[in-house]
Design a protein around this motif. Structure first.
Motif, short mmCIF file in Angstrom:
data_model
loop_
_atom_site.label_atom_id
_atom_site.label_comp_id
_atom_site.label_asym_id
_atom_site.label_seq_id
_atom_site.Cartn_x
_atom_site.Cartn_y
_atom_site.Cartn_z
N LEU A 1 52.04 34.81 100.60
CA LEU A 1 52.65 33.50 100.81
C LEU A 1 51.81 32.54 101.66
O LEU A 1 51.74 31.35 101.35
CB LEU A 1 54.03 33.68 101.47
CG LEU A 1 55.08 34.46 100.69
CD1 LEU A 1 56.37 34.58 101.49
CD2 LEU A 1 55.35 33.80 99.34
N LYS B 1 61.48 31.68 100.49
CA LYS B 1 60.40 32.53 99.98
C LYS B 1 60.23 33.79 100.81
O LYS B 1 60.07 34.89 100.27
CB LYS B 1 59.09 31.74 99.95
CG LYS B 1 59.06 30.59 98.96
CD LYS B 1 57.75 29.84 99.04
CE LYS B 1 57.73 28.66 98.09
NZ LYS B 1 56.45 27.89 98.18
N ASP C 1 60.32 27.43 102.52
CA ASP C 1 59.52 28.57 102.99
C ASP C 1 60.42 29.71 103.46
O ASP C 1 60.09 30.89 103.26
CB ASP C 1 58.60 28.12 104.13
CG ASP C 1 57.49 27.21 103.66
OD1 ASP C 1 57.12 27.28 102.47
OD2 ASP C 1 56.99 26.41 104.47
N SER D 1 69.14 34.08 98.73
CA SER D 1 68.03 34.89 99.23
C SER D 1 68.44 35.76 100.41
O SER D 1 67.89 36.84 100.62
CB SER D 1 66.86 33.98 99.64
OG SER D 1 67.23 33.12 100.71
#
Length: 381
Positions: free
Chosen positions: A99, A75, A72, A23
């Motif tokens: 989110l 994300k 988290d 990510s």
């Protein structure tokens, strides 16, 4: 939120580290994570621990909270990769809606800044007090995008071509001895490690130290992530928003690597010893293999900071220990210390001569006193 949540005050598992690297930098799932251990155990763990205690103190662990686990962070990083071209206000609103719909605006904003500090290695902080006073905070307002903030941090040098040879100051050569260990030995300049890339090579005048960004593997990962983004950017002309991995220009990242090559040349015994003592062995990996920069003209973004460090390197030694260690000019070194030895011997022999003269004078006076008393005694008899 996902089924499994790993608390921020604990190191993530290996599978989570892979997801984080993907990510942050588009790192392949089959890539070697061992090279990122220094990052995860250092900067990543420190920031997550500080943030965890921050959210605990503000009771953001419930519905009012945003990022509370490593999942988290993944994300938010994935969302930032898609929406990096938005302004801070729009990005906060988007993150909250997609989110963390129950979270407060402050919690969402600080969560976004945490992910930026971790993925881009920039000390972006607005409402939360910086826990590292030695590292200046990078400020970000609601109207500007992250791309604009990054551009302000890494502008090209405006250094004029001062007189230095035919090509000006840009032709300034870097000596083989121009390394971080020698800066400490000869100029009394210590190295302080920083997790903020914008703080790299900054000279702290008050503490006579230079700040060095040691997470070379993360810079390489950002560069490789940009290559992946560039390869996949030909699909559509409609959406040209910059992915998060491309926010820092490739020229900045390449120069940062070159400065590490310059100040920490591989296979230099002094450098190897210095890095092992500081527990940063980024110059010892097998992927180093680049040419050491030779002249200042090879740099643009870090040119002024390098020139300042180079000037300090050639200033007179600030202390006796640096004078003894600095042997770049053997003739000057031996001339100085021989002259100092002659001066010391002159002072010592001068003191000995003075003391001997005082003792001789005292002995003469005492002899006269004895002779006078003997003369008086004879006269009395």
């Amino acid at each position: 939120m996902g089924q499994q949540h790993e608390r921020l005050d604990q190191l993530p598992k290996d599978t989570t580290k892979i997801a984080i690297a993907q990510s942050f930098w588009n790192w392949p799932a089959c890539g070697n994570l061992q090279q990122f251990e220094a990052f995860f155990q250092g900067h990543y763990h420190d920031e997550c621990q500080k943030f965890y205690w921050q959210i605990c103190s503000k009771s953001w662990v419930g519905p009012q909270g945003a990022v509370t686990s490593h999942q988290d962070i993944v994300k938010v990083a994935q969302l930032l990769s898609l929406e990096a071209g938005r302004s801070r206000g729009a990005l906060r609103l988007c993150t909250k809606q997609m989110l963390f719909p129950s979270a407060s605006d402050e919690a969402v904003q600080q969560s976004i800044e945490l992910v930026i500090r971790l993925s881009l290695m920039l000390n972006v902080r607005t409402s939360m007090k910086s826990l590292s006073p030695a590292t200046p905070a990078v400020h970000w307002n609601d109207q500007s995008t992250m791309e604009e903030v990054v551009q302000l941090q890494f502008g090209s040098s405006s250094l004029p071509k001062l007189k230095y040879g035919e090509g000006g100051v840009l032709d300034l050569p870097f000596e083989v001895a121009f390394t971080a260990p020698n800066l400490k030995r000869w100029s009394g300049v210590t190295v302080e490690w920083t997790a903020c890339l914008a703080d790299h090579l900054r000279h702290d005048h008050e503490h006579r130290a230079i700040r060095i960004f040691p997470y070379r593997q993360c810079i390489v990962a950002l560069l490789k992530g940009q290559e992946v983004c560039n390869e996949g950017n030909h699909s559509s002309q409609e959406d040209r928003r910059p992915e998060a991995a491309r926010l820092i220009p490739a020229s900045v990242l390449k120069e940062a690597l070159a400065t590490l090559d310059l100040l920490f040349p591989p296979f230099d015994p002094a450098v190897v010893k210095f890095l092992k003592q500081s527990k940063h062995c980024f110059s010892l990996d097998g992927s180093w293999g680049r040419r050491r920069p030779r002249r200042l003209r090879e740099f643009s973004h870090f040119r002024e900071r390098l020139l300042e460090i180079h000037d300090i390197f050639h200033e007179p030694a600030p202390g006796w220990s640096q004078l003894w260690a600095d042997r770049r000019n053997p003739q000057q070194f031996y001339t100085f210390w021989i002259a100092l030895l002659v001066l010391a011997l002159t002072i010592v022999f001068g003191l000995i001569t003075s003391i001997a003269a005082i003792v001789q004078c005292w002995a003469t006076i005492e002899a006269l006193k004895i002779a006078r008393s003997e003369s008086n005694r004879v006269s009395a008899t």
